[in-house]
Design a protein around this motif. Structure first.
Motif, PDB file in Angstrom:
ATOM      1  N   LYS A  24       0.976  -1.296   0.040  1.00 15.63           N
ATOM      2  CA  LYS A  24      -0.040  -0.022  -0.053  1.00 15.63           C
ATOM      3  C   LYS A  24       0.721   1.232  -0.149  1.00 15.63           C
ATOM      4  O   LYS A  24       1.770   1.377   0.908  1.00 15.63           O
ATOM      5  N   VAL A  31      -2.408   3.592  -4.895  1.00 19.15           N
ATOM      6  CA  VAL A  31      -1.606   2.074  -5.563  1.00 19.15           C
ATOM      7  C   VAL A  31      -1.649   1.045  -4.314  1.00 19.15           C
ATOM      8  O   VAL A  31      -1.153   1.242  -3.424  1.00 19.15           O
ATOM      9  N   ASP A  79       2.601  -5.785  -9.554  1.00 21.09           N
ATOM     10  CA  ASP A  79       0.989  -5.422  -9.650  1.00 21.09           C
ATOM     11  C   ASP A  79       1.021  -3.765  -9.248  1.00 21.09           C
ATOM     12  O   ASP A  79       0.489  -3.087  -9.951  1.00 21.09           O
ATOM     13  N   ALA A  80       1.977  -3.395  -8.264  1.00 19.99           N
ATOM     14  CA  ALA A  80       2.086  -1.956  -7.950  1.00 19.99           C
ATOM     15  C   ALA A  80       2.599  -1.105  -8.961  1.00 19.99           C
ATOM     16  O   ALA A  80       2.086  -0.008  -9.361  1.00 19.99           O
ATOM     17  N   GLY A 101      -0.711  -2.830  -4.619  1.00 17.22           N
ATOM     18  CA  GLY A 101      -0.572  -3.946  -5.096  1.00 17.22           C
ATOM     19  C   GLY A 101      -0.657  -5.110  -4.253  1.00 17.22           C
ATOM     20  O   GLY A 101      -0.608  -5.202  -3.123  1.00 17.22           O
ATOM     21  N   SER A 119       2.523  -1.979 -12.329  1.00 16.49           N
ATOM     22  CA  SER A 119       1.540  -1.698 -13.315  1.00 16.49           C
ATOM     23  C   SER A 119       0.541  -0.607 -12.946  1.00 16.49           C
ATOM     24  O   SER A 119       0.150   0.197 -13.756  1.00 16.49           O
ATOM     25  N   GLN A 120       0.053  -0.450 -11.691  1.00 16.20           N
ATOM     26  CA  GLN A 120      -0.810   0.564 -11.223  1.00 16.20           C
ATOM     27  C   GLN A 120      -0.085   1.949 -11.293  1.00 16.20           C
ATOM     28  O   GLN A 120      -0.588   2.750 -11.770  1.00 16.20           O
ATOM     29  N   GLU A 145      -7.707   7.350 -10.799  1.00 15.69           N
ATOM     30  CA  GLU A 145      -7.371   6.079 -10.302  1.00 15.69           C
ATOM     31  C   GLU A 145      -7.408   5.878  -8.723  1.00 15.69           C
ATOM     32  O   GLU A 145      -7.793   5.057  -8.171  1.00 15.69           O
ATOM     33  N   ARG A 174       0.215   3.213 -14.808  1.00 17.54           N
ATOM     34  CA  ARG A 174      -1.183   3.547 -15.332  1.00 17.54           C
ATOM     35  C   ARG A 174      -1.540   4.805 -14.857  1.00 17.54           C
ATOM     36  O   ARG A 174      -1.793   5.596 -15.929  1.00 17.54           O
ATOM     37  N   THR A 175      -1.275   5.195 -13.876  1.00 16.43           N
ATOM     38  CA  THR A 175      -1.661   6.474 -13.261  1.00 16.43           C
ATOM     39  C   THR A 175      -0.551   7.444 -13.980  1.00 16.43           C
ATOM     40  O   THR A 175      -1.094   8.613 -14.341  1.00 16.43           O
TER      41      THR A 175
END
Lengths: 279, 162, 782
Positions: C474, C607, C549-550, C609, C552-553, C604, C556-557
């Motif tokens: 987080k 983040v 995963d984080a 993950g 990629s987030q 968004e 994206r943002t």
């Protein structure tokens, strides 16, 4: 954690201690004298000891003496083992008790407590027996000073209400050559399977042993064997081992066979250490 | 004369430079009182029998098993727990030398090391061993602790260790 | 990518828990208290085997402050992790000295203790089964009369009704009978040691409350919080979701806190007082003998070779002293079979591994899980075989070292990824100990004898076939990140290792990775357990997946903020930036909680993950042959010791101890060295002096640390030498395999080999106290 409750007294004088004892005894209370208290706590917490009241002797000035008084060394019963070692007043005593328990515990364990120990070892008595120490006792009958060996037979036997105030060691013993060895099952910190304190006085060995039999002892018969100049060192040791005052212990620390083996080795080491000093 | 009956009594303990009121049974050990009443939980309850050193505190500067002292005995004494230290260099040495794993034995070792450094700043190996043998550690194998203690003694050089 | 300035994997990053531990401010389970907390104390058995005729609690109730007394009749059921054979509180009969019989709950602990001491139990003594040998006799008294009816929790357990066999695991590989006949050299020897203990400095402790809504809240010294949930669900019918387990930092575990004993007791205690919070904190004596310890063993090993020393056939009989209940000893029985050979290639293998009930305190997992134990027996046999063949012990091991292309006893095919390099470990250890086959036994000028001993070992990680881990990352408004993972910090440094992996993956300063030190099963993802050297692997993979995963987030943002596509972006140094123009980017702190346009609109959000990992392709073992794939990889290693032995009195000192381990990539060289040294010490302490001692009634004679001694400061090897061979594991995180248990595995074998050479007798029984060496020599002279 001690499960039961008890009254705690820390008197400031011998007479106060005697008085408290008498008062409590009249009430049929089970009273214990206490100085270091380590054994009181360890046995009480596993329900192997009980008291209605304890009398802590640490507040009594005489019990805290540690000094040379003329030709005598006077050691209070409530003096910690480490203080005695550090004072170096009686090196054999200092070296022997340095091997009891661990260093931190020895800040709390007192010589009085160790002499009264419920365990079979009571190693602080060994140097005192060979040095013909005296003990000063107090009780409702007043104070008395007696030879340690008079009241030390397997353990220190005092009458009810009587407590150890001081130990008095003649200074003449403190500069004799000495040897002190403790052998354990494995770790240095642990109960002895053989512990010996010995001095050479007038070219004669005096020795006291702990860990071998159910109680610590000094044996004149064994000393005679060790001092018998007609025998070789091996013969002396063989003979000494036949003169033990009772059976060799067999317990979880060591079997009796192994104890005997270690005892012989330790006697050898002791003789060598003193022999070197002698020669 | 100091006395304490079987009922609970309020007494004063001198801990880490403060005077604190505690309510004790005669039977309460110093370890219990420090942990349960004063919240000084760095002294650990690990054997309660004087065998492991995890409960070590300083009483008048001397390392002491707090499990083998009664609280009532400790009145009028100066007690120091590791909570009384504040980022001492001795603590940093234990960190820097990797002498800490689970941390349970650590306060006891550090306090014992502190007392050793004060009393025997030039302690030889035999003295270090004699003192430190009072504390058990099950994680490290003692190598790193030994290095930390030696480093503390070297850096100490007679000054204050805290 | 050019040099990564945030590289963390492979660096000796300082432990993230050390400063607080040095300050003494870390709170362990027993350090917690609460107003109104009640205290529980156990009454335990004073007999090792007896029928319970009656339990009289009248006197106990008279103690002020007593609020409840619970006895076995109130929960007359059996529980257990593998075979449900153990009542939490004994009913009908007791099976070991120290077994829980009743719980007293009181306002203060001393009151509970006082009352527990007043509970009177009337026993009818039963014959005591005091060794595995006795237990194995066909006419032995039965400890469990109906073991065939116990519920199996895990499939690979086979109790034999009407015997004291709690489980029997078989390996049948090749044709042992023919191969044995064709061997030119053979040895067969028997080895043994008693049960012992973990002696984590922190005794076990738990706090349990049942809140009015029915939630069961547990705080505990455990390696297995999710197993506590499972046990409370399986045996006490509490919904899994209603059980919350909190685990603060743990004061050492060594496998001893992997199983579940105290929590059900404290649950029953809390239930008896209307759900109030109850604390059950073991005294050392209880932690030693009431709580489960380390198995005992009697092993018989027969090895046969051809003339050139190649092992052709091997037979192993392991009688494991599991004590009164199987607990994890049933799993250890299995582990002992599946790695029975040690790291040697043997075509024909026959192994019978028996989990034996005795009237001893029961056993559970211990660091190494069957491997320190089997390795002692195997490595002693290898040395005796080398002597028979007149080979250098090191050469014999090298000739037989297992390698890619060979198969394990369960016929798992080995390849370059799933097994480390045994020969390289042997060679390096040989170099580090200064092995010189012409002078393995040297006399010193003062009459002592210096010798060396060597031991090779392997171990797979026998987890559940669906063992898994999860992680959540987080992000904070300052761009730093919180890691939640239910891997438990026991002192092994796992939280630091996981932080390093996060930092490495996110190319981030490790100081910006905040690891949640405590575990809370309600907020942390599921984690199998923190055992079996599996955490770096399982949790490591989960953490890497969470980081991906984080990333990629974040991309994206950032793609929105930077008006580009995600593929154009890279994460590193606290920023997300264009690969083509790294100077053009956005700080993570500006997108960690979503991106806000200049006009105030936002997209968004935080983040978060998440990642998970589950074991792949593991299978149980076939009941008749052992065929199966029990673990993902084998870490291998070689250890050696040098001793100085005194022939005068049989005492000795350990001069040097060496470990060379192939644990794949080492994430933190310093914590890895800590783990190895600590393991070596644990192994040497066990081998040299640890064992429970029993009298003829099965009473434990040394239930305290002053009689059950562990190695103290100054008794450790003067020199610990540790080195790593880093053959990467393809599926491990950054190529890492597990290493946590490995330091302990070979020490008993190496020490016994060195001392056997010194004393010139075969030392096949532990612990190696001077008296044992003396006695063995004396018996030989007869």
């Amino acid at each position: 954690m001690i499960p039961f409750d008890f009254d705690y007294y820390r008197p400031d004088s011998i007479s106060e201690a005697v008085q408290i004892y008498e008062t409590l005894a009249k009430q049929s209370k089970k009273v214990l004298f206490y100085s270091g208290g380590t054994e009181f706590i360890t046995f009480s917490r596993i329900n192997q000891l009980y008291a209605d009241a304890v009398i802590d002797l640490k507040g009594i000035p005489e019990c805290n003496t540690l000094e040379m008084q003329g030709e005598q060394i006077v050691i209070g019963a409530a003096v910690s083992l480490n203080k005695i070692t550090e004072s170096n007043l009686f090196p054999l005593l200092g070296q022997t008790i340095k091997k009891i328990a661990d260093h931190t515990s020895r800040n709390k364990i007192t010589i009085g407590g160790n002499l009264h120990s419920r365990l079979i070892y009571r190693e602080s008595v060994l140097p005192l027996l060979v040095a013909e120490a005296e003990v000063r006792l107090a009780g409702s009958e007043g104070e008395t000073t007696v030879q340690l060996e008079e009241i030390f037979n397997q353990q220190l036997s005092t009458s009810p209400g009587q407590f150890l105030v001081q130990i008095i060691v003649p200074k003449t013993y403190t500069d004799s050559p000495f040897a002190s060895f403790k052998k354990t099952k494995m770790s240095k910190v642990g109960y002895p399977i053989v512990s010996i304190a010995a001095i050479l006085k007038n070219k004669q060995i005096r020795a006291a042993l702990s860990g071998v039999c159910e109680y610590p002892f000094r044996s004149v018969e064994i000393e005679a064997a060790l001092n018998d100049s007609s025998l070789s060192i091996e013969e002396k040791i063989e003979k000494a081992v036949t003169l033990l005052p009772s059976q060799i212990i067999d317990d979880i620390q060591a079997s009796s066979d192994y104890r005997e083996f270690v005892l012989k080795n330790t006697l050898h080491e002791t003789m060598e250490a003193l022999g070197a000093a002698h020669g | 004369m100091i006395t304490n009956g079987t009922s609970k009594t309020v007494v004063k303990l001198h801990v880490n430079g403060e005077t604190r009121d505690v309510m004790i049974r005669s039977a309460d050990t110093l370890l219990q009182t420090l942990r349960e009443q004063l919240g000084l939980t760095a002294a650990k309850r690990a054997c309660q029998n004087g065998d492991c050193g995890a409960c070590t505190v300083l009483v008048n500067g001397e390392p002491t098993h707090s499990c083998l002292s009664l609280s009532i005995e400790s009145v009028d004494q100066h007690i120091t727990t590791i909570e009384g230290f504040n980022n001492s260099f001795i603590q940093q040495e234990f960190v820097d030398k990797w002498a800490i794993q689970c941390g349970f034995c650590t306060p006891g070792f550090i306090l014992n090391c502190y007392a050793l450094a004060n009393k025997h700043p030039n302690a030889d190996d035999a003295t270090i061993e004699e003192w430190m043998q009072s504390n058990l550690c099950r994680c490290t194998g003692y190598q790193e602790i030994k290095e930390a203690v030696k480093s503390v003694l070297q850096k100490h050089a007679g000054g204050s260790v805290s | 990518m050019l040099d990564n300035p945030w590289m963390s994997v492979g660096k000796p990053e300082p432990r993230i828990d050390a400063v607080e531990k040095a300050a003494g401010t870390v709170r362990y389970t027993a350090d917690y208290t609460a107003p109104g907390l009640l205290h529980a104390k156990l009454a335990t058995s004073t007999k090792a085997h007896a029928k319970i005729k009656s339990i009289d609690v009248t006197e106990a109730w008279k103690i002020p402050g007593v609020r409840a007394i619970v006895t076995g009749k109130m929960f007359p059921f059996h529980i257990g992790p593998i075979l449900a054979d153990r009542p939490p509180l004994a009913f009908e009969k007791v099976r070991y000295f120290g077994e829980p019989l009743a719980i007293v709950v009181a306002d203060h602990e001393y009151q509970a203790k006082q009352a527990a001491g007043l509970i009177k139990v009337e026993y009818e003594p039963l014959p005591v089964v005091n060794s595995v040998r006795e237990a194995f006799q066909s006419n032995a008294p039965l400890i469990h009369e109906n073991s065939g009816q116990y519920i199996k929790i895990i499939s690979n357990v086979y109790p034999v009704q009407g015997t004291n066999i709690g489980s029997h695991i078989k390996i049948r590989k090749g044709d042992i009978i023919t191969a044995w006949e064709n061997c030119d050299y053979k040895v067969k020897e028997t080895y043994s040691f008693n049960l012992s203990d973990h002696v984590a400095l922190e005794p076990r402790c738990t706090l349990v409350e049942i809140n009015p809504a029915g939630k069961v809240v547990v705080h505990s010294t455990t390696q297995s919080p999710f197993t506590i949930k499972k046990v409370l669900n399986q045996f006490f019918n509490i919904e899994v979701g209603n059980i919350i387990v909190h685990v603060p930092l743990i004061g050492g575990a060594f496998g001893g806190k992997g199983t579940v004993q105290l929590e059900p007791l404290a649950y029953l205690a809390s239930k008896a007082v209307g759900g109030k919070m109850v604390k059950l904190e073991y005294d050392r004596e209880e932690d030693l003998i009431t709580a489960p310890g380390h198995i005992g063993l009697e092993a018989t090993i027969a090895l046969g070779t051809n003339k050139s020393g190649k092992l052709l056939a091997a037979q192993y009989t392991y009688l494991i002293d599991s004590g009164a209940y199987t607990d994890q000893a049933a799993g250890i029985t299995r582990a002992m079979a599946l790695d029975c050979t040690g790291p040697y290639d043997i075509a024909n293998v026959w192994c019978d591994s028996y989990c034996m009930y005795t009237n001893h305190p029961y056993a559970t997992s211990f660091r190494g899980y069957a491997h320190p134990e089997l390795t002692f027996a195997v490595e002693r046999t290898m040395d005796q075989l080398a002597k028979r063949l007149n080979f250098d012990p090191v050469e014999l091991r090298k000739i037989n070292a297992i390698k890619p292309g060979n198969s394990s006893p369960t016929r798992t095919m080995l390849n370059a990824n799933n097994i480390g390099d045994v020969v390289q470990c042997i060679d390096r250890a040989k170099e580090l100990i200064g092995w010189d086959e012409n002078s393995l036994r040297k006399k010193t000028t003062d009459g002592k004898v210096r010798t060396k001993g060597i031991s090779t070992f392997w171990k797979t990680s026998t987890t559940a076939t669906n063992a898994q881990s999860g992680a959540i990352l987080k992000f904070e408004a300052d761009g730093s990140v919180n890691l939640n993972c239910a891997a438990i910090e026991l002192g092994q440094g796992t939280k630091t290792i996981l932080a390093q992996m996060v930092a490495e993956r996110l190319k981030m300063d490790i100081n910006k990775v905040h690891v949640t030190m405590e575990v809370n099963t309600q907020t942390d993802p599921h984690q199998w357990r923190t055992v079996a050297s599996s955490t770096t692997f399982l949790a490591g993979r989960a953490v890497m997946n969470a980081a991906d995963d984080a990333i990629s987030q974040l991309k994206r943002t950032a793609a929105t903020a930077l008006q580009c596509s995600m593929e154009d972006l890279e994460v590193g140094g606290g920023r997300v930036y264009l690969k083509s123009s790294p100077e053009y980017g956005v700080k993570i702190e500006d997108i960690a909680l979503g991106y806000k346009y200049p006009n105030g609109h936002a997209v968004e959000g935080q983040v978060v993950g998440h990642g998970r990992y589950i074991q792949r392709h593991l299978t149980p073992m076939d009941k008749d042959t052992g065929f199966g794939k029990p673990g993902p990889w084998w870490s291998v290693g070689t250890q050696a010791v040098e001793v100085e032995w005194d022939p005068k009195d049989c005492t000795y000192t350990i001069l040097k101890a060496v470990t060379v381990l192939d644990g794949g990539k080492i994430i933190n060289p310093m914590t890895a060295v800590q783990q190895m040294r600590g393991g070596m010490y644990l192994g040497l302490s066990f081998a040299s002096q640890e064992a429970f001692l029993f009298d003829s009634h099965g009473t434990v004679l040394n239930p305290q640390l002053r009689t059950y001694q562990i190695m103290r400061f100054g008794e450790q090897p003067a020199d610990y030498i540790v080195d790593f061979i880093q053959t990467p594991a393809a599926d491990g995180p950054y190529g890492a395999r597990g290493i946590g248990e490995y330091g302990v595995i070979g020490m008993a074998g190496a020490l016994a080999n060195a001392l056997s050479r010194a004393a010139e007798v075969e030392l096949n029984h532990l612990p190696l106290i001077p008296e044992r060496i003396w006695k063995t020599r004396k018996e030989m002279q007869k």
